[in-house]
Design an enzyme around this catalytic site. Structure first.
Site: not given
Ligand code: IMP
Ligand code: MG
Length: 335
Positions: A14, A18, A41, A43, A252, A255
């Site tokens: 984050d 992009g 996962n 975004g 949503g 953070r």
């Molecule tokens: P997972 O990737 O869904 O298995 O999540 C594992 C950890 O990575 C969690 O703490 C999520 O919040 C974090 N995480 C996964 N994708 C993102 C992202 O795009 N931005 C921030 N945190 C992420």
């Molecule tokens: Mg993101």
């Protein structure tokens, strides 16, 4: 000839990768954008010609009309992929003949999503089936994209795409960040893929091809998940979270925010071998007018924006990145 520029996130995702992809695609010529790790996962929030799009699979590069590939370092949810293509098309973004999936990319199945939904809470995952899909890939019991009939029109062989007769210039766009990396992050509170330069190379890119490596970090830090987070709910960080719109594009979730962690930056800068750095969201700190960093467990107050910028430039120079190649960017500049 094959050349590649790689974008990596130096923190917990984050950080505005992009935006950097957008900047690079305007100032360089790329034949391909490669999404090199992660699943849905991730975004991306993209403002394109006055419209807001949220994508999880599709790389930002697709909005700039560059041929985009989801590489075998990723895991792909076919339903989500088709849904995003539909949304882009409905919004006037042409995707036909522009988006491809490596045929050996593994797929996120309904069972993976159900499992992550039921068990992901303990680690604070995004519940999108990411971890179970990578587990099955490495257990050699996974399903690949070339086994899914609906994906047939999108499949390509990365070898043919990158190592054919034509010259290719690839922009490698990653997901998540160093602090979430399966090996270098805060295990087990990590994602299941490689969020480093090495993670990009795993997609069929030889090391000689690498031209520039762009590291992206915010001038503060955010984290979403279940690992303990040192600072929270302080009024200053509430304000930072609001000004920085620190809500997950996938979940949503709000953070957690803290001061920038210099020790994490040093590790991620050195391990990725950065040539360039973008430090984003300076205008968010300007809202609270507090200019602090964390280093070796201590909080350091740099008092002013100039003081903080000088401190950061000095540190990146010490870690091997020329101050000429360090940029600051603002949250208000949307892409
Ligand atoms: P997972 O990737 O869904 O298995 O999540 C594992 C950890 O990575 C969690 O703490 C999520 O919040 C974090 N995480 C996964 N994708 C993102 C992202 O795009 N931005 C921030 N945190 C992420
Ligand atoms: Mg993101």
């Amino acid at each position: 000839m094959i050349t590649a520029d790689i974008i990596v996130d130096l923190q917990y995702g984050d950080c505005a990768k992009g935006k950097v992809a957008h900047h690079l695609s305007r100032t360089r010529e790329y034949t391909h954008v490669l999404r090199y790790n992660g699943g849905c996962n991730a975004g991306h929030t993209i403002f394109h010609e006055g419209q807001k799009f949220v994508t999880h699979h599709l790389p930002a590069g697709l909005f700039f009309g560059t041929t985009s590939i989801i590489g075998p370092g990723c895991v792909l949810d076919p339903m989500q992929f088709m849904k995003e293509i539909g949304e882009l098309e409905a919004g006037g973004v042409k995707t036909e003949g522009k988006i491809f999936i490596a045929e050996n990319t593994h797929v996120i199945t309904d069972a993976h999503k159900e499992e992550d939904g039921a068990t992901g809470e303990a680690l604070g995952t995004t519940k999108r089936g990411n971890g179970p899909a990578y587990r099955d890939k490495y257990a050699r019991s996974g399903v690949r994209a070339n086994e899914i009939p609906e994906l047939k029109p999108y499949l390509i062989d990365i070898y043919d795409a990158f190592h054919g007769d034509k010259d290719v210039q690839i922009l490698c766009e990653g997901a998540q960040g160093f602090g979430l990396d399966i090996d270098w992050g805060d295990y087990p509170y990590v994602t299941s893929s490689h969020c480093t330069v090495a993670g990009a190379l795993l997609n069929g890119i030889p090391f000689q091809a690498v031209n520039e490596v762009w590291g992206v970090a915010k001038v503060y830090e955010t984290y979403a998940g279940k690992r303990g987070f040192e600072i929270s709910n302080d009024a200053v960080f509430e304000k930072i979270a609001d000004a920085g719109e620190e809500y997950g594009a996938t979940t949503g979730r709000r953070r957690g925010c803290g001061w920038i962690n210099m020790d994490l930056l040093e590790r991620s800068t050195k391990m990725n071998g950065l040539t360039h750095v973008v430090l984003s969201k300076v205008d968010v700190l300007r809202e609270v007018d507090e200019w602090k960093v964390r280093e070796k467990g201590e909080e350091i107050d740099l008092k002013t924006e100039e003081g903080m910028k000088a401190y950061l430039l000095e540190h990146f120079e010490k870690w091997g990145v020329s101050p000429d190649n360090v940029r600051f960017s603002e949250h208000k500049d949307k892409i």
